[in-house]
Motif scaffolding. Structure first.
Motif, PDB file in Angstrom:
ATOM      1  N   THR A 124      31.450  37.385  47.417  1.00 26.76           N
ATOM      2  CA  THR A 124      32.098  38.548  48.035  1.00 26.76           C
ATOM      3  C   THR A 124      31.082  39.255  48.922  1.00 26.76           C
ATOM      4  OG1 THR A 124      31.499  39.872  46.106  1.00 26.76           O
ATOM      5  CG2 THR A 124      33.673  38.866  46.118  1.00 26.76           C
ATOM      6  N   SER A 125      31.518  39.670  50.089  1.00 25.31           N
ATOM      7  CA  SER A 125      30.654  40.383  51.018  1.00 25.31           C
ATOM      8  C   SER A 125      30.720  41.871  50.710  1.00 25.31           C
ATOM      9  CB  SER A 125      31.114  40.103  52.450  1.00 25.31           C
ATOM     10  OG  SER A 125      32.414  40.626  52.646  1.00 25.31           O
ATOM     11  N   LEU A 126      29.776  42.620  51.345  1.00 28.80           N
ATOM     12  CA  LEU A 126      29.780  44.079  51.170  1.00 28.80           C
ATOM     13  C   LEU A 126      31.073  44.676  51.681  1.00 28.80           C
ATOM     14  CD1 LEU A 126      26.122  44.803  52.360  1.00 28.80           C
ATOM     15  CD2 LEU A 126      26.961  44.670  50.009  1.00 28.80           C
ATOM     16  N   LEU A 127      31.619  44.060  52.724  1.00 28.67           N
ATOM     17  CA  LEU A 127      32.820  44.616  53.343  1.00 28.67           C
ATOM     18  C   LEU A 127      34.061  44.408  52.480  1.00 28.67           C
ATOM     19  CD1 LEU A 127      33.376  46.100  55.988  1.00 28.67           C
ATOM     20  CD2 LEU A 127      34.010  43.904  57.008  1.00 28.67           C
ATOM     21  N   SER A 128      34.131  43.271  51.799  1.00 29.82           N
ATOM     22  CA  SER A 128      35.338  42.942  51.031  1.00 29.82           C
ATOM     23  C   SER A 128      35.266  43.391  49.583  1.00 29.82           C
ATOM     24  CB  SER A 128      35.567  41.431  51.077  1.00 29.82           C
ATOM     25  OG  SER A 128      34.502  40.745  50.450  1.00 29.82           O
ATOM     26  N   ARG A 129      34.072  43.879  49.163  1.00 33.53           N
ATOM     27  CA  ARG A 129      33.909  44.193  47.737  1.00 33.53           C
ATOM     28  C   ARG A 129      34.838  45.313  47.295  1.00 33.53           C
ATOM     29  NH1 ARG A 129      28.019  45.771  46.141  1.00 33.53           N
ATOM     30  NH2 ARG A 129      27.646  43.614  46.773  1.00 33.53           N
ATOM     31  N   LYS A 130      34.890  46.385  48.060  1.00 26.13           N
ATOM     32  CA  LYS A 130      35.745  47.509  47.665  1.00 26.13           C
ATOM     33  C   LYS A 130      37.218  47.106  47.654  1.00 26.13           C
ATOM     34  CE  LYS A 130      32.680  51.229  49.206  1.00 26.13           C
ATOM     35  NZ  LYS A 130      32.438  51.721  47.837  1.00 26.13           N
ATOM     36  N   ARG A 131      37.622  46.288  48.655  1.00 31.80           N
ATOM     37  CA  ARG A 131      39.014  45.836  48.674  1.00 31.80           C
ATOM     38  C   ARG A 131      39.330  44.997  47.441  1.00 31.80           C
ATOM     39  NH1 ARG A 131      41.039  41.141  49.760  1.00 31.80           N
ATOM     40  NH2 ARG A 131      39.099  40.351  50.661  1.00 31.80           N
ATOM     41  N   LEU A 132      38.415  44.110  47.114  1.00 25.88           N
ATOM     42  CA  LEU A 132      38.632  43.266  45.933  1.00 25.88           C
ATOM     43  C   LEU A 132      38.676  44.098  44.653  1.00 25.88           C
ATOM     44  CD1 LEU A 132      36.351  40.203  46.741  1.00 25.88           C
ATOM     45  CD2 LEU A 132      38.844  40.278  46.722  1.00 25.88           C
ATOM     46  N   LEU A 133      37.812  45.117  44.568  1.00 29.22           N
ATOM     47  CA  LEU A 133      37.838  45.991  43.389  1.00 29.22           C
ATOM     48  C   LEU A 133      39.179  46.691  43.242  1.00 29.22           C
ATOM     49  CD1 LEU A 133      34.267  47.596  43.412  1.00 29.22           C
ATOM     50  CD2 LEU A 133      35.280  46.236  41.580  1.00 29.22           C
ATOM     51  N   SER A 134      39.701  47.183  44.379  1.00 28.49           N
ATOM     52  CA  SER A 134      41.004  47.849  44.344  1.00 28.49           C
ATOM     53  C   SER A 134      42.116  46.878  43.960  1.00 28.49           C
ATOM     54  CB  SER A 134      41.289  48.467  45.718  1.00 28.49           C
ATOM     55  OG  SER A 134      42.571  49.062  45.729  1.00 28.49           O
ATOM     56  N   GLU A 135      42.078  45.677  44.562  1.00 28.01           N
ATOM     57  CA  GLU A 135      43.101  44.676  44.228  1.00 28.01           C
ATOM     58  C   GLU A 135      43.006  44.246  42.768  1.00 28.01           C
ATOM     59  OE1 GLU A 135      42.529  41.512  46.945  1.00 28.01           O
ATOM     60  OE2 GLU A 135      43.361  42.576  48.685  1.00 28.01           O
ATOM     61  N   LEU A 136      41.764  44.048  42.287  1.00 35.13           N
ATOM     62  CA  LEU A 136      41.590  43.646  40.887  1.00 35.13           C
ATOM     63  C   LEU A 136      42.045  44.743  39.930  1.00 35.13           C
ATOM     64  CD1 LEU A 136      38.120  41.853  41.025  1.00 35.13           C
ATOM     65  CD2 LEU A 136      40.309  40.811  40.478  1.00 35.13           C
ATOM     66  N   GLU A 137      41.772  45.987  40.311  1.00 37.38           N
ATOM     67  CA  GLU A 137      42.210  47.100  39.452  1.00 37.38           C
ATOM     68  C   GLU A 137      43.732  47.132  39.343  1.00 37.38           C
ATOM     69  OE1 GLU A 137      41.189  51.842  38.853  1.00 37.38           O
ATOM     70  OE2 GLU A 137      40.628  50.817  40.704  1.00 37.38           O
ATOM     71  N   THR A 138      44.402  46.930  40.483  1.00 35.28           N
ATOM     72  CA  THR A 138      45.876  46.888  40.469  1.00 35.28           C
ATOM     73  C   THR A 138      46.383  45.703  39.643  1.00 35.28           C
ATOM     74  OG1 THR A 138      45.900  47.866  42.686  1.00 35.28           O
ATOM     75  CG2 THR A 138      47.935  46.818  41.922  1.00 35.28           C
ATOM     76  N   THR A 139      45.748  44.546  39.864  1.00 35.35           N
ATOM     77  CA  THR A 139      46.144  43.345  39.098  1.00 35.35           C
ATOM     78  C   THR A 139      45.942  43.547  37.601  1.00 35.35           C
ATOM     79  OG1 THR A 139      45.506  41.967  40.982  1.00 35.35           O
ATOM     80  CG2 THR A 139      45.788  40.868  38.858  1.00 35.35           C
ATOM     81  N   ILE A 140      44.805  44.176  37.214  1.00 35.99           N
ATOM     82  CA  ILE A 140      44.516  44.405  35.787  1.00 35.99           C
ATOM     83  C   ILE A 140      45.550  45.334  35.175  1.00 35.99           C
ATOM     84  CG2 ILE A 140      42.874  45.538  34.234  1.00 35.99           C
ATOM     85  CD1 ILE A 140      40.647  44.344  36.022  1.00 35.99           C
ATOM     86  N   VAL A 141      45.932  46.383  35.919  1.00 34.04           N
ATOM     87  CA  VAL A 141      46.956  47.313  35.406  1.00 34.04           C
ATOM     88  C   VAL A 141      48.270  46.572  35.165  1.00 34.04           C
ATOM     89  CG1 VAL A 141      48.385  49.309  35.991  1.00 34.04           C
ATOM     90  CG2 VAL A 141      45.926  49.363  36.417  1.00 34.04           C
ATOM     91  N   LYS A 142      48.651  45.717  36.136  1.00 36.65           N
ATOM     92  CA  LYS A 142      49.894  44.946  35.981  1.00 36.65           C
ATOM     93  C   LYS A 142      49.797  43.981  34.802  1.00 36.65           C
ATOM     94  CE  LYS A 142      51.287  45.073  40.857  1.00 36.65           C
ATOM     95  NZ  LYS A 142      51.526  44.266  42.076  1.00 36.65           N
ATOM     96  N   LEU A 143      48.655  43.285  34.692  1.00 38.90           N
ATOM     97  CA  LEU A 143      48.485  42.329  33.589  1.00 38.90           C
ATOM     98  C   LEU A 143      48.469  43.030  32.237  1.00 38.90           C
ATOM     99  CD1 LEU A 143      45.826  39.877  35.081  1.00 38.90           C
ATOM    100  CD2 LEU A 143      48.220  39.381  34.610  1.00 38.90           C
ATOM    101  N   GLU A 144      47.817  44.212  32.172  1.00 43.80           N
ATOM    102  CA  GLU A 144      47.806  44.963  30.910  1.00 43.80           C
ATOM    103  C   GLU A 144      49.214  45.405  30.528  1.00 43.80           C
ATOM    104  OE1 GLU A 144      45.026  48.062  31.626  1.00 43.80           O
ATOM    105  OE2 GLU A 144      43.311  46.930  30.822  1.00 43.80           O
ATOM    106  N   SER A 145      49.975  45.857  31.524  1.00 45.26           N
ATOM    107  CA  SER A 145      51.366  46.241  31.259  1.00 45.26           C
ATOM    108  C   SER A 145      52.178  45.045  30.778  1.00 45.26           C
ATOM    109  CB  SER A 145      51.978  46.828  32.532  1.00 45.26           C
ATOM    110  OG  SER A 145      53.354  47.103  32.343  1.00 45.26           O
TER     111      SER A 145
END
Length: 807
Positions: free
Chosen positions: A293-314
């Motif tokens: 992951t690049s510096l530019l895409s890291r924050k986007r990936l963190l946001s996407e992963l956070e959303t994915t984790i919330v959905k998976l936890e639900s």
């Protein structure tokens, strides 16, 4: 008087006959009353039995309906149980997959979050500034982060924007020049390295001229200028336009080249794949590491992963709740099925009881109907006898009346005659008296004889009736004995069935116990597999984390190189190739005259930046280190390629040789096992030996050559055995375990199999698990496992050779 005496005799006979008839009638009437009484009792009992029969039939019908209802309910419950069990398995599988995905995504998120918190990917100096800013070590200094922190871009433009920004991605953004000065002093004070500052107040935007942009937008492959593909806060717009305002994004390399040539390489042009056409004509390009992951895409990936984790936890919570609900339903269905089974057994016993009771009542009704019918026949017979005796009695009364009239007439004659001859009459009277006495005696004797005859006839009739009754009873007894025999046969059959069912139940219980043990073993294996899987997953996650760290490190090195190249171009307007040429020239021998001229040139430059030499030394040292690493990696890559090529060559040669030997053995073994025919192994792809499938073609005797999968089950098994023996002949093993390998073979092929197995037993010891008699007959040693007591296994060993020796 003689006539009168005769008449008197007739009267006496008639009275005697009348008395006898009356006795017979009274006897018949008494018997008839007794029969009527018996019939009444039988009818009452029959009616009671009939009512009881109707009640039993009604109860039997209700029981059968209840039993049918229970069977239907059990079937529905069983279907619900199976559906719920399948649903539970599906939920558990989905829950496992969701849990695994959740764990993986959390691991990725934690890794990226740790990288973000530890400023992974940034230079040492940038890390120091960011750490100081986050922990408030820079008092009254307004630092807004790096360029990577303020830029947001769509995923499809990330590569192009990242290549366009290059090393400037790590430039630190401050409010003004004073803040930049404070940061520089902080770096210099702690000897923390160097960093580039971009003060918001001093940054000036750059852009492509409108007429150029208008004409360029009409060219094929034009996307947009790079600053218009990113977004940021308004206060940082000048920084973004300064960095990206004069950089154009093209769809592909060919379009970029056309644009660069059209505008004489005046503008930097970046393609969506990350290739860069620099101003002046140099071109940078190649592969882009998309694993890390690049510096530019890291924050986007963190946001996407956070959303994915919330959905998976639900989803995980929902599945857990659904699993609990379905598990409860499965338990309820199982409990209900057990209760319904118990109710079914009770209902079946109750139905059998009612059926037996109904059968008994039907037999009793049939017996009573037969008795009533016999009584009615007997009653009719007695009625006829009574009517006959009454007719005889009436006839006797009429005859007696006539005789009495005749006697009265004779008496009148006698009276007249007596008056005429009294003495004779006296003598006659005496004689008559004596005669009368004799007649009376005779009459009495006759009457006794008649009474005895009548009684004898009555007795004969009674005997006949009793004989009829006895015959009927004998017939009933015969029928009952036959029924008893049938019932005994049925009882014997039922006992045999019960015995058989008991044995089956015992066997079933043993099978259930065995299955329970297997189930426990399987559960233990599943638990071990689950633990192994969890351990494997943890190891995989650790490997992935290590891989991500290494990728981040590689990205960091590549980013540092790109930053150095960009910085070299921005500050010195020199490409990497030009620097290499200059380095080559400086390493060549230089004459003293040229050295003097160079010194004069240096002096004419005036004051120089003192730290430039140190920076150059550090940069060159780092470059040499990276170049050395790159050279070593390329050399190692070439060595690995040569090793792989050599290994592939050896493997191909060895594989071809061994395959030919196995094919030769396979033809021989197949011919011996099948007593004819032919077989062959062939590669599906001769050009790619190591990855090619191996096809098995066999031709049993009397059949066409065909693929092995088109044969019958027994032929496939024997062909597979032939192939196994062919491989074993290539390199015999010390011992071999065969688990029911001949199960699908018929008896003839079993004996062929065991005969051929003996030919291989001189080099290999075979251990066979089998149920086939032929295999057991051909074995040298037999080991059997029995369970004479529940849960206790015994091993029985038989040495065939020893038995043959001892006889």
């Amino acid at each position: 008087k003689m006539e009168m005496m005769d008449k008197l005799d007739l009267i006496t006979d008639s009275k005697t006959a009348i008395s006898a008839c009356n006795s017979v009638v009274e006897s018949y009437q008494s018997r008839l009353n007794s029969i009527n009484k018996d019939v009444s009792i039988l009818i009452r009992e029959k009616d009671a039995f009939f009512l009881e029969k109707e009640s039993a039939e009604r109860l039997l019908t209700e029981t059968e309906k209840n039993e049918e209802k229970l069977n239907k309910e059990y079937h529905e419950t069983e279907i619900e149980y199976r559906n719920s069990s399948e649903k539970l398995k599906k939920i558990e599988s989905e829950l496992h997959e969701t849990g695994s995905s959740l764990s993986t995504e959390k691991s990725k998120f934690n890794l990226l979050n740790d990288m973000e918190k530890s400023y992974e990917g940034y230079n040492k100096s940038v890390k120091a500034v960011l750490y100081a800013n986050d922990n408030r070590l820079l008092e009254n200094v307004r630092v807004y982060g790096t360029v990577a922190d303020i830029v947001k871009v769509d995923e499809k433009y990330e590569t192009a924007v990242e290549m366009a920004i290059g090393g400037a991605m790590q430039n630190i953004i401050t409010e003004d020049e004073d803040d930049a000065k404070a940061v520089i002093q902080y770096l210099r004070k702690g000897n923390r390295g160097r960093a580039t500052m971009m003060p918001v107040s001093s940054m000036k935007p750059r852009w492509v001229e409108d007429n150029v942009l208008h004409s360029m937008s009409k060219m094929k492959g034009f996307v947009d200028t790079c600053d218009r593909l990113v977004s940021c806060e308004d206060r940082f717009s000048n920084i973004i336009r300064n960095l990206l305002g004069r950089i154009v994004v093209a769809a592909d390399y060919d379009s970029a080249v056309l644009m660069a040539k059209a505008y004489s390489y005046t503008y930097r042009i970046v393609t969506l794949d990350g290739d860069i056409l620099q101003t002046g004509g140099s071109i940078t390009g190649g592969s882009v590491n998309k694993v890390t992951t690049s510096l530019l895409s890291r924050k986007r990936l963190l946001s996407e992963l956070e959303t994915t984790i919330v959905k998976l936890e639900s989803k995980y919570r929902s599945l857990t709740s659904g699993k609990q609900s379905v598990s409860e339903n499965v338990a309820k269905c199982k409990e209900k099925m057990e209760q319904l089974n118990k109710n079914k057994r009770d209902m079946e016993l109750e139905r059998i009881k009612y059926e037996n009771r109904l059968e008994s009542l039907l037999e009793k009704l049939e017996s009573h109907a037969f008795k009533i019918e016999n009584a009615k026949d007997e009653k009719e017979q007695f009625k006829k006898e009574i009517e006959k005796n009454e007719a005889e009695l009436k006839e006797l009364h009429e005859k007696l009346s006539g005789i009495e009239k005749e006697i009265d007439d004779i008496k009148r004659v006698i009276v007249e005659f007596e008056g005429q001859n009294k003495h004779k009459r006296q003598r006659k009277d005496d004689l008559v008296t004596d005669i009368t006495d004799y007649k009376v005696s005779v009459s009495s004797i006759r009457e006794s004889i008649e009474s005895i005859n009548n009684n004898l006839q009555d007795s004969e009739r009674s005997v006949q009736v009793l004989l009829n009754g006895i015959n009927q009873k004998n017939e009933e007894i015969t029928k009952n004995q036959e029924k008893i025999k049938n019932v005994q046969l049925e009882l014997t059959q039922l006992n045999n069935d019960i015995k058989g069912l008991t044995e089956k139940m015992t066997g079933a219980n043993l099978a259930v116990v065995k299955l329970d043990e297997e189930k426990k073993n399987i559960k233990l294996e599943i638990e071990e597999a689950r633990k192994a899987t969890e351990t494997g997953n943890k190891n995989i996650l650790l490997f992935k984390e290590e891989e991500n760290r290494l990728n981040v490190r590689s990205t960091k090195i590549q980013s540092d190189m790109d930053a150095l190249k960009s910085r070299m171009f921005d500050e010195y307007e020199m490409t990497f190739a030009q620097a290499m040429n200059i380095q080559t020239q400086t390493e060549e021998d230089i004459s003293p005259k040229k050295i003097s001229a160079l010194k004069n040139q240096i002096n004419s430059l005036g004051s120089v930046h003192v730290g430039a030499i140190q920076e150059y030394t550090e940069t060159k040292s780092r470059y040499d280190f990276l170049t050395k690493q790159q050279t070593e990696m390329e050399n190692a890559k070439e060595k690995l390629k040569r090793v792989v090529y050599e290994m592939n060559s050896v493997m191909k040669t060895k594989f071809s040789e061994k395959l030919k030997e196995i094919n030769k053995n396979f033809k021989k073994v197949f011919y011996e096992l099948f007593d004819g025919g032919r077989a062959e192994l062939a590669l599906a792809d001769n050009e790619n030996i190591l990855e090619s499938d191996i096809e098995v073609f066999v031709q049993p005797p009397g059949k066409n050559l065909q693929n092995m999968m088109l044969l019958s089950g027994g032929e496939r098994s024997l062909s597979a055995i032939a192939l196994l023996f062919s491989i074993m002949m290539l390199k015999p093993t010390p011992f071999c375990i065969l688990d029911e390998i001949e199960a699908a073979l018929d008896d003839v092929n079993v004996y062929r199999f065991i005969d051929y197995l003996k030919t291989l037993s001189d080099k290999t010891q075979f251990i066979l698990i089998t149920h086939r008699k032929g295999t057991m007959e051909g074995s040298d040693l037999l080991y059997g496992v029995t369970m004479q007591e529940h849960g206790v296994s015994h091993v029985v060993a038989i040495d065939a050779e020893q038995i043959e020796k001892t006889g």
